[in-house]
Scaffold this active site. Structure first.
Site, short mmCIF file in Angstrom:
data_model
loop_
_atom_site.label_atom_id
_atom_site.label_comp_id
_atom_site.label_asym_id
_atom_site.label_seq_id
_atom_site.Cartn_x
_atom_site.Cartn_y
_atom_site.Cartn_z
N SER A 47 1.65 4.29 -7.65
CA SER A 47 1.56 3.75 -6.31
C SER A 47 0.85 4.74 -5.42
O SER A 47 0.83 5.94 -5.70
CB SER A 47 2.97 3.47 -5.76
OG SER A 47 2.92 3.17 -4.37
N TYR A 83 11.59 6.00 -3.98
CA TYR A 83 10.55 5.20 -4.63
C TYR A 83 9.33 6.06 -4.90
O TYR A 83 8.76 6.05 -6.01
CB TYR A 83 10.18 4.02 -3.73
CG TYR A 83 8.94 3.27 -4.18
CD1 TYR A 83 8.99 2.36 -5.23
CD2 TYR A 83 7.71 3.47 -3.53
CE1 TYR A 83 7.85 1.68 -5.64
CE2 TYR A 83 6.57 2.79 -3.94
CZ TYR A 83 6.65 1.89 -4.98
OH TYR A 83 5.52 1.23 -5.39
#
Length: 270
Positions: A142, A155
């Site tokens: 990501s 995350y």
């Protein structure tokens, strides 16, 4: 690795970018094993496959269950005769709260899905991939895996671990038939918030400073990722935001972090 006539496993294949990857692979002549925890979402993907559905098999599976993941390669090989690639796409975000307010259940869930799910899939399929004439592993990290996003610290930590896991694996596999790609999506128009079970405060969303970030359509993201796979790219940036922030972060990490803070801090509870 050109995907035509190859067998590719895609996790998170029931919706969003994972579904678009499944459909794009099928359109390019690949056979696909779509994996998702949501059985009804997989049924929707199967319906959307249309005339290509004979080359699509679906597996309802929690990728954090190592025993179930370990059994998956034999199931896929039994269906298709081989497996040539995996795309570890499944992932969830955390609630938009600071680390001090994030409970351990949420922490463990995010790490288990994003990191251990990717690790389990990679470990389970790697021996079979090494036995193929050519093969490919693609792991979705990501933009948050190299750039800190307030309210997504765990995350980001998990996706940063995916980044290094993938890059380390790539080095270990140099000289073999298996190529490895790590992908860094920016803002993609998916339902990851809903699918992650995260509730958003719309009033907080409306207080976000600056222009609303542009999001990339999942279908376009899938095309970019598959192009990277077919050209054996080491890393793939998906979206103009990911490319821009990668460039800024390389030049001045602190400036990049402050920029994202200014953009995202309104999402955090006061």
């Amino acid at each position: 690795m050109k995907v035509q006539n190859k067998v590719v496993v895609v996790t998170g294949g029931g919706n969003g970018m994972g579904r678009e990857l499944v459909l794009a692979l099928l359109s390019k002549g690949a056979s696909v094993a779509a994996v998702d925890i949501n059985a009804s979402a997989l049924e929707e993907t199967l319906a959307l496959a249309g005339k290509n559905r004979d080359r699509l098999a679906t597996y309802t599976l929690n990728i954090t269950d190592r025993a179930l993941v370990d059994a998956l390669p034999d199931q896929v090989i039994s269906r298709f005769g081989a497996v040539d690639g995996i795309i570890n796409n499944a992932g969830i975000i955390q609630p938009f709260v600071r680390l001090k307010d994030l409970d351990y259940a949420a922490i463990e869930r995010v790490i288990n899905v994003n990191l251990f799910g990717t690790l389990y899939m990679t470990k389970a399929f790697l021996p079979h991939l090494l036995a193929r004439p050519e093969a490919h592993i693609t792991n979705i990290s990501s933009m948050g895996g190299f750039l800190p996003v307030p309210g997504q610290t765990i995350y980001g930590a998990a996706k940063a671990a995916v980044k290094l896991l993938t890059e380390g694996l790539s080095s270990e596999l140099l000289g073999t038939n298996v190529k490895v790609t790590v992908v860094f999506p920016g803002a993609i128009g998916t339902n990851i918030v809903v699918n992650s079970g995260v509730k958003m405060d719309l009033q907080q969303e409306n207080r976000r400073d600056g222009p609303t970030p542009k999001v990339l359509a999942p279908g376009k993201a899938a095309q970019i990722i598959l192009e990277g796979i077919e050209n054996d790219r080491y890393r793939v940036m998906v979206g103009s935001d990911a490319r821009l922030m990668d460039a800024i972060y390389r030049l001045n990490p602190q400036r990049a972090a402050r920029f994202i803070y200014n953009q995202m801090s309104a999402l955090l509870p006061k």
